[in-house]
Design an enzyme around this catalytic site. Structure first.
Site, PDB file in Angstrom:
ATOM      1  N   ASP A 145      -2.954   3.732   8.153  1.00  0.00           N
ATOM      2  CA  ASP A 145      -1.645   4.148   6.576  1.00  0.00           C
ATOM      3  C   ASP A 145      -1.388   5.569   6.843  1.00  0.00           C
ATOM      4  O   ASP A 145      -1.435   6.224   6.151  1.00  0.00           O
ATOM      5  CB  ASP A 145      -1.926   3.587   5.954  1.00  0.00           C
ATOM      6  N   ASP A 169      -9.797  -0.143   3.695  1.00  0.00           N
ATOM      7  CA  ASP A 169      -8.271  -0.787   4.403  1.00  0.00           C
ATOM      8  C   ASP A 169      -8.913  -1.054   5.922  1.00  0.00           C
ATOM      9  O   ASP A 169      -8.834  -0.935   6.553  1.00  0.00           O
ATOM     10  CB  ASP A 169      -6.995   0.056   4.368  1.00  0.00           C
ATOM     11  N   HIS A 208       0.944  -1.544   0.276  1.00  0.00           N
ATOM     12  CA  HIS A 208      -0.119  -0.210   0.329  1.00  0.00           C
ATOM     13  C   HIS A 208       0.952   1.199   0.011  1.00  0.00           C
ATOM     14  O   HIS A 208       0.462   1.981  -0.624  1.00  0.00           O
ATOM     15  CB  HIS A 208      -1.150  -0.480   1.202  1.00  0.00           C
ATOM     16  N   ASP A 252      -6.363  -6.134   2.676  1.00  0.00           N
ATOM     17  CA  ASP A 252      -7.071  -6.387   4.415  1.00  0.00           C
ATOM     18  C   ASP A 252      -8.443  -5.918   4.798  1.00  0.00           C
ATOM     19  O   ASP A 252      -8.809  -5.719   5.999  1.00  0.00           O
ATOM     20  CB  ASP A 252      -5.418  -6.790   4.999  1.00  0.00           C
ATOM     21  N   HIS A 297       4.562   1.559   4.167  1.00  0.00           N
ATOM     22  CA  HIS A 297       2.675   0.683   3.741  1.00  0.00           C
ATOM     23  C   HIS A 297       2.193   1.663   4.905  1.00  0.00           C
ATOM     24  O   HIS A 297       1.103   1.814   4.033  1.00  0.00           O
ATOM     25  CB  HIS A 297       2.614  -0.544   2.951  1.00  0.00           C
ATOM     26  N   ASP A 340      -6.835  -2.188  -0.488  1.00  0.00           N
ATOM     27  CA  ASP A 340      -6.415  -3.125   0.391  1.00  0.00           C
ATOM     28  C   ASP A 340      -7.247  -4.491   0.478  1.00  0.00           C
ATOM     29  O   ASP A 340      -8.450  -4.543   1.218  1.00  0.00           O
ATOM     30  CB  ASP A 340      -6.141  -2.631   1.679  1.00  0.00           C
ATOM     31  N   HIS A 376      -6.678  -0.856   8.076  1.00  0.00           N
ATOM     32  CA  HIS A 376      -5.547   0.376   8.462  1.00  0.00           C
ATOM     33  C   HIS A 376      -6.067   1.469   8.063  1.00  0.00           C
ATOM     34  O   HIS A 376      -5.928   1.384   6.923  1.00  0.00           O
ATOM     35  CB  HIS A 376      -3.627  -0.514   8.553  1.00  0.00           C
ATOM     36  N   GLU A 430      -1.766  -4.790  -1.759  1.00  0.00           N
ATOM     37  CA  GLU A 430      -1.933  -6.096  -0.723  1.00  0.00           C
ATOM     38  C   GLU A 430      -1.807  -7.314  -0.915  1.00  0.00           C
ATOM     39  O   GLU A 430      -1.513  -8.393  -0.295  1.00  0.00           O
ATOM     40  CB  GLU A 430      -2.009  -5.404   0.683  1.00  0.00           C
TER      41      GLU A 430
END
Length: 308
Positions: free
Chosen positions: A130, A126, A99, A230, A143, A228, A128, A273
């Site tokens: 980030d 996502d 990412h 995840d 990332h 992403d 997260h 990712e």
């Protein structure tokens, strides 16, 4: 009807992640039939191959935890330029890679929107946010910094490429968030809209996303989607190095994509990712391709999602 071409750009960057394998992501998306899925839906798929990083220069930072800073800066410069140029030709779809590549896509596409006099919006799917800066990251994995860089947070000047225009934090909507560090929690107070998995559980994904899409439409904005792996629950998408339990379900993810298609607002897309080394016989890559097909208009019945 002539459809805008989709410009496929491979970004085999893995230096922003804590483990090897993301550099195989672009090949996995291609092998999973992304171009064919787009062509089947009537979109010319123009594969421009893989981006190469810009020349690296020696860069240092007082935070000793940071890894591969020079490489990520070189990737950011190259990806920003490639995304900017591709956005004049069609819809950029950037195939990651970790990412950290979003530092490039967000800055390059924000530049295009500024030149066109358009508001630029980001849907960040996502686990997260980030939002670490170079000072706050403890893992040193870059990332985790693209949103902080793209929104013009302190500490990147003189190291990363200068921003033509920062992304307005209030034009960012994050969905699926469920892993936030304390430093990122403070940074979220800049006005970013965050819908964590509890909000999705309590209210449902449709009304939350619909409110954001109405804002984009009212501003005649340009929408970039950064997906992403995840964001998804690892039970359905195991091919990622940053698994966090409790992610979006198969149907929640498809509903997001179907609503995005109905909105006709999406101008660009990141797919990030994917780590094929951790996948199960291409299962995650195939799912992401299926989600992209939903975003681009594939559906079982012609049944637009109602507004809330």
């Amino acid at each position: 009807m002539t459809r805008k071409p989709c410009i496929l750009l491979g970004a085999p960057v893995q230096e922003g992640s804590g483990r090897l394998g993301c550099d195989m992501g672009p090949s996995a998306f291609r092998a999973a039939g992304l171009a064919a899925a787009l062509e089947e839906l009537g979109y010319p798929a123009l594969d421009r191959g893989n981006i190469a990083p810009a020349p690296m220069h020696t860069i240092s930072h007082p935070n000793a935890a940071i890894r591969n800073l020079a490489a990520i800066v070189a990737w950011t410069e190259a990806i920003a330029d490639a995304a900017y140029r591709a956005s004049a030709e069609g819809m950029p779809i950037v195939l990651g890679g970790d990412h950290s590549l979003a530092a490039g896509t967000l800055s390059g596409l924000r530049r295009r929107a500024a030149e066109d006099g358009r508001e630029f919006f980001v849907l960040w799917l996502d686990a997260h946010p980030d939002l670490h800066t170079l000072e706050t990251t403890r893992s040193g994995n870059l990332h985790g910094v693209p949103i902080a860089y793209a929104t013009g947070q302190p500490g990147f000047a003189g190291l990363f490429p200068p921003l033509a225009a920062p992304v307005n934090p209030q034009n960012i909507c994050m969905m699926g968030i469920r892993s936030v560090d304390s430093a990122e929690r403070a940074a979220l107070a800049t006005g970013i809209v965050v819908h964590d998995m509890r909000a999705i559980d309590e209210q449902g994904v449709a009304p939350l996303l619909d409110r954001f899409l109405q804002r984009v439409a009212a501003a005649n904005g340009i929408l970039h989607v950064s997906l992403d792996v995840d964001f998804l629950d690892p039970g359905i998408a195991p091919g990622v190095g940053t698994t966090v339990p409790g992610g979006a379900t198969f149907r929640e993810a498809h509903l997001v994509m179907e609503m995005l298609h109905d909105s006709q607002l999406v101008a660009s897309l990141d797919l990030v990712e994917l780590n094929p080394f951790l996948d199960e016989r291409g299962r995650t890559a195939l799912l992401i391709v299926d989600l992209v097909a939903s975003l681009m208009g594939r559906r079982v019945m012609d049944r637009p999602t109602r507004s809330y």
